[in-house]
Motif scaffolding. Structure first.
Motif, mmCIF file in Angstrom:
data_model
loop_
_atom_site.group_PDB
_atom_site.id
_atom_site.type_symbol
_atom_site.label_atom_id
_atom_site.label_comp_id
_atom_site.label_asym_id
_atom_site.label_seq_id
_atom_site.Cartn_x
_atom_site.Cartn_y
_atom_site.Cartn_z
ATOM 1 N N VAL A 186 4.157 25.713 -4.595
ATOM 2 C CA VAL A 186 4.877 24.510 -4.173
ATOM 3 C C VAL A 186 5.609 23.881 -5.360
ATOM 4 C CG1 VAL A 186 4.602 22.171 -3.267
ATOM 5 C CG2 VAL A 186 3.325 24.050 -2.247
ATOM 6 N N ALA A 187 4.966 23.860 -6.526
ATOM 7 C CA ALA A 187 5.601 23.318 -7.733
ATOM 8 C C ALA A 187 6.845 24.114 -8.098
ATOM 9 C CB ALA A 187 4.606 23.322 -8.892
ATOM 10 N N ILE A 188 6.774 25.433 -7.999
ATOM 11 C CA ILE A 188 7.932 26.284 -8.301
ATOM 12 C C ILE A 188 9.088 25.968 -7.356
ATOM 13 C CG2 ILE A 188 8.776 28.671 -8.251
ATOM 14 C CD1 ILE A 188 5.998 29.528 -9.248
ATOM 15 N N MET A 189 8.774 25.832 -6.059
ATOM 16 C CA MET A 189 9.815 25.483 -5.080
ATOM 17 C C MET A 189 10.518 24.185 -5.456
ATOM 18 S SD MET A 189 9.373 24.521 -1.023
ATOM 19 C CE MET A 189 8.504 22.998 -1.411
ATOM 20 N N ASN A 190 9.766 23.170 -5.817
ATOM 21 C CA ASN A 190 10.347 21.878 -6.152
ATOM 22 C C ASN A 190 11.121 21.915 -7.460
ATOM 23 O OD1 ASN A 190 9.369 19.424 -4.290
ATOM 24 N ND2 ASN A 190 7.787 20.997 -4.306
ATOM 25 N N ILE A 191 10.622 22.639 -8.438
ATOM 26 C CA ILE A 191 11.333 22.776 -9.719
ATOM 27 C C ILE A 191 12.702 23.412 -9.496
ATOM 28 C CG2 ILE A 191 11.343 24.031 -11.914
ATOM 29 C CD1 ILE A 191 8.296 23.602 -12.018
ATOM 30 N N LEU A 192 12.739 24.448 -8.682
ATOM 31 C CA LEU A 192 14.004 25.141 -8.423
ATOM 32 C C LEU A 192 14.989 24.238 -7.684
ATOM 33 C CD1 LEU A 192 12.658 28.666 -7.385
ATOM 34 C CD2 LEU A 192 13.788 28.054 -9.528
ATOM 35 N N SER A 226 1.530 17.214 -5.122
ATOM 36 C CA SER A 226 1.723 18.073 -6.298
ATOM 37 C C SER A 226 3.182 18.493 -6.408
ATOM 38 C CB SER A 226 0.820 19.310 -6.208
ATOM 39 O OG SER A 226 -0.545 18.957 -6.163
ATOM 40 N N GLY A 227 3.787 18.840 -5.274
ATOM 41 C CA GLY A 227 5.200 19.196 -5.282
ATOM 42 C C GLY A 227 6.078 18.034 -5.707
ATOM 43 N N ILE A 228 5.792 16.837 -5.194
ATOM 44 C CA ILE A 228 6.565 15.647 -5.563
ATOM 45 C C ILE A 228 6.414 15.349 -7.051
ATOM 46 C CG2 ILE A 228 6.724 13.147 -5.247
ATOM 47 C CD1 ILE A 228 5.914 13.618 -2.307
ATOM 48 N N MET A 229 5.203 15.511 -7.581
ATOM 49 C CA MET A 229 4.960 15.221 -8.993
ATOM 50 C C MET A 229 5.774 16.149 -9.892
ATOM 51 S SD MET A 229 1.295 14.936 -10.973
ATOM 52 C CE MET A 229 0.690 16.462 -10.213
ATOM 53 N N PHE A 230 5.784 17.438 -9.594
ATOM 54 C CA PHE A 230 6.552 18.369 -10.427
ATOM 55 C C PHE A 230 8.055 18.218 -10.199
ATOM 56 C CE2 PHE A 230 2.461 20.403 -11.064
ATOM 57 C CZ PHE A 230 2.550 20.769 -12.396
ATOM 58 N N ALA A 231 8.448 17.775 -9.013
ATOM 59 C CA ALA A 231 9.863 17.463 -8.787
ATOM 60 C C ALA A 231 10.284 16.288 -9.658
ATOM 61 C CB ALA A 231 10.099 17.145 -7.310
ATOM 62 N N ILE A 285 -9.906 10.616 -3.359
ATOM 63 C CA ILE A 285 -8.543 10.115 -3.239
ATOM 64 C C ILE A 285 -7.917 9.771 -4.590
ATOM 65 C CG2 ILE A 285 -9.144 7.682 -3.020
ATOM 66 C CD1 ILE A 285 -6.497 9.626 -0.956
ATOM 67 N N TRP A 286 -8.741 9.559 -5.641
ATOM 68 C CA TRP A 286 -8.167 9.105 -6.916
ATOM 69 C C TRP A 286 -7.188 10.108 -7.526
ATOM 70 C CZ3 TRP A 286 -8.569 11.788 -11.411
ATOM 71 C CH2 TRP A 286 -9.621 12.677 -11.566
ATOM 72 N N PRO A 287 -7.394 11.448 -7.410
ATOM 73 C CA PRO A 287 -6.381 12.358 -7.964
ATOM 74 C C PRO A 287 -5.025 12.213 -7.279
ATOM 75 C CG PRO A 287 -8.448 13.531 -7.594
ATOM 76 C CD PRO A 287 -8.555 12.212 -6.894
ATOM 77 N N VAL A 288 -5.031 11.932 -5.975
ATOM 78 C CA VAL A 288 -3.777 11.740 -5.243
ATOM 79 C C VAL A 288 -3.078 10.471 -5.714
ATOM 80 C CG1 VAL A 288 -2.769 11.358 -2.973
ATOM 81 C CG2 VAL A 288 -4.639 13.002 -3.233
ATOM 82 N N ILE A 289 -3.856 9.397 -5.869
ATOM 83 C CA ILE A 289 -3.272 8.126 -6.328
ATOM 84 C C ILE A 289 -2.693 8.286 -7.731
ATOM 85 C CG2 ILE A 289 -3.797 5.731 -6.934
ATOM 86 C CD1 ILE A 289 -5.924 5.758 -4.723
ATOM 87 N N LEU A 290 -3.442 8.949 -8.620
ATOM 88 C CA LEU A 290 -2.943 9.175 -9.980
ATOM 89 C C LEU A 290 -1.656 9.981 -9.964
ATOM 90 C CD1 LEU A 290 -3.271 9.037 -13.049
ATOM 91 C CD2 LEU A 290 -4.774 11.044 -12.915
ATOM 92 N N SER A 291 -1.587 11.001 -9.114
ATOM 93 C CA SER A 291 -0.373 11.825 -9.016
ATOM 94 C C SER A 291 0.813 11.015 -8.510
ATOM 95 C CB SER A 291 -0.629 13.025 -8.098
ATOM 96 O OG SER A 291 -1.671 13.833 -8.593
ATOM 97 N N ILE A 292 0.553 10.106 -7.559
ATOM 98 C CA ILE A 292 1.628 9.247 -7.045
ATOM 99 C C ILE A 292 2.159 8.343 -8.155
ATOM 100 C CG2 ILE A 292 2.156 7.340 -5.480
ATOM 101 C CD1 ILE A 292 0.180 8.581 -3.489
ATOM 102 N N VAL A 293 1.244 7.754 -8.929
ATOM 103 C CA VAL A 293 1.653 6.874 -10.030
ATOM 104 C C VAL A 293 2.483 7.649 -11.051
ATOM 105 C CG1 VAL A 293 0.819 5.488 -11.973
ATOM 106 C CG2 VAL A 293 -0.298 5.316 -9.735
#
Length: 536
Positions: A95-101, A175-180, A241-249
């Motif tokens: 998913v990260a690769i897709m978003n990076i591209l 995760s995809g949004i974070m790497f984007a 849920i904290w890893p998701v919140i941290l990724s959003i931040v």
């Protein structure tokens, strides 16, 4: 006014969706099929609790921990925990690769191609492309989250419940949004689209290896990596849920940084300017080989530094890894090794070497397909209009790919041996043995390189198949036995056929066959490249 910075964003969103519609649909279908297929497959392979507990014991193997992350929920290893443990990390990487591209193509790529300048000559805002690309990526990842979460729930498999399934989808999406967001920020820092893409992938790779080192050794190191903290969500077990919140931040911070930098910099350049070149080229640039080396030198230097660091890091963990392996009775039975001998350690070293061999294949492929990128941008016409033949130009890229394959394998072997021998006192291994193990995989790498040249020479539009073959090779090498794949499917991967030099010695006949196969593929590519039309 702030609103004027985003004029015509909606129109540009439609443009991006239309331009990327095939790419987006293919990726979404692929990710959906892989995720749902794995869930069904694991249910068929491990129907009883006893079967799953055997897998749970194997997850103590440091190799498995480095590849898939630290196991959780092992006391009662449900199908949900098993599926999440086995597939979530690799799906996140995809998913990260897709978003990076997507981000790189629509930000720095479009800017470099001159499309952004053309569009901004109309009534558009300064930040329209950054906002539009961000909205598209967020929408794609939300759609992926819902698609995966609801589909996993609909399978009605024991322990793969609604909450866990939706968390699985949310982890993928965020995760995809974070790497984007990270890629969008990098696109504002660097001027060149290739450098931006390479740096984004480097961050993804570093995140993976920092997580691996931390999972094996120190928990505090693992959570320094985006992949490390997101895996702490423990999907289908704790659903934290904290890893998701941290990724959003983190995502919001990087997106705001991308907006800020884009509003300050000039169109066509990054925050970090490329240094001014010389007025005249050096003697080294009189031939195509020197030109290719100049184009690739920064990328190669980054790979070399990364291999030195990673080789030393993995070597330094050998003693701890051996201790964990020797205390794992299941792994001793699987590998048929004596815990008092060095055989178990050699098995692990061979596995790590094969992993790095497949990673080495990445710069080899990117080197070869760079000639296709030069075609698309019309830069290659400036060369072949002179006294440089197509095949001579292709040879320059081939020589560089061979060079980097050998150098990276040797660097890993030496750095791993130097570090590993310092911590393994009672079971030392010779440098010559390590070099043989690393070099044994080089002909397998050359087979993929030969396939890349054949594709470039015959049908360059399907270079994605080369990456697909590498991904397939990785999959069957490390999941083939677990999924009970047929032997012929596993043997299609050249890496599976490489002999274990520690246990069986060097099989020169097999290695010569590998070289012949790569040579045949290369010749086919040369013949095709000399005849086909450019940009065909």
């Amino acid at each position: 006014m702030l609103k004027n910075l985003f004029n015509n964003t909606y129109t540009y969103i439609r443009f991006v969706l239309r331009k990327e519609r095939v790419f987006i649909i293919v990726w979404l279908i692929l990710l959906w099929v892989i995720t749902i297929g794995q869930a069904q497959m694991f249910g068929d392979l491990y129907p009883t609790q006893a079967d799953r507990q055997i897998v749970a014991e194997s997850m103590s193997n440091p190799v498995m921990v480095a590849m898939m992350g630290k196991a959780y929920g092992k006391d009662n290893y449900s199908l949900g925990a098993l599926m999440s443990q086995q597939s979530l990390l690799f799906t996140i990487v995809a998913v990260a690769i897709m978003n990076i591209l997507i981000v790189n193509r629509n930000l720095r790529g479009d800017e470099e191609a001159g499309r952004i300048e053309l569009i901004r000559s109309k009534s558009t805002g300064r930040l329209f492309n950054v906002l539009a690309t961000t909205i598209v990526c967020v929408g794609i990842n939300i759609l992926l989250s819902l698609l995966v979460g609801l589909s996993l729930t609909a399978l009605n498999i024991e322990s793969i419940n609604f909450v866990g399934s939706m968390m699985f989808g949310i982890v993928l999406g965020i995760s995809g949004i974070m790497f984007a967001a990270i890629t969008a920020c990098i696109n504002q820092l660097l001027t060149n689209s290739k450098a931006s893409l390479g740096f984004s992938f480097a961050i993804l790779g570093i995140s993976y290896f920092v997580r691996a080192i931390g999972d094996i050794g120190n928990e505090n190191v693992a959570v320094l990596s985006p992949l490390g903290w997101i895996m702490r969500a423990q999907v289908y077990v704790e659903n934290k849920i904290w890893p998701v919140i941290l990724s959003i931040v983190i995502s919001v911070v990087f997106i705001l940084l991308a907006f800020l930098i884009n509003s300050k910099r000039d169109l066509g350049i990054g925050l970090f300017h490329e240094k001014t070149g010389r007025d005249s080229g050096s003697v080294f640039l009189h031939g195509p080989l020197g030109l290719v080396v100049k184009i690739l030198r920064v990328e190669y230097l980054a790979w070399i530094i990364a291999y030195i660091i990673l080789g030393i890091s993995f070597g330094a963990m050998l003693e701890e890894i051996r201790t964990q392996l020797e205390s794992n009775g299941l792994m001793l039975q699987i590998l048929a090794c004596d815990s008092n001998s060095g055989e178990l350690l050699y098995q692990f070293i061979n596995v790590i070497t094969s992993i790095f061999a497949m990673i080495t294949t990445i710069p080899v492929i990117t080197t070869i397909i760079k000639i296709r990128e030069e075609e698309i941008t019309n830069r290659i016409e400036c060369l072949i209009s002179k006294s440089i033949t197509r095949r001579k130009l292709l040879s320059a890229f081939l020589i560089c790919s061979i060079f980097i394959s050998i150098v990276l394998q040797l660097i890993f072997a030496v750095s791993f041996w130097i570090s590993g021998n310092q911590v393994i006192g009672d079971t030392p291994f010779e440098l010559s043995d390590m070099l043989k193990a690393a070099c044994a995989f080089i002909p397998a790498i050359w087979i993929i390189a030969g396939a890349a040249i054949a594709v470039i020479g015959l049908i360059p539009r399907i270079t994605i198949l080369v990456w697909a073959f590498l991904a397939y090779s990785f999959f069957v090498s490390y999941f083939g036995s677990m999924l009970n794949l047929d032997k012929w499917m596993m043997k299609l991967s050249p890496y599976v056929n490489v002999p274990n030099t520690f246990a069986d010695g060097t099989d020169w006949i097999k290695l010569v066959v590998f070289i012949l196969i790569s040579a045949i593929l290369t010749i086919v590519g040369y013949l095709g490249y000399g005849k086909r039309d450019l940009q065909a």
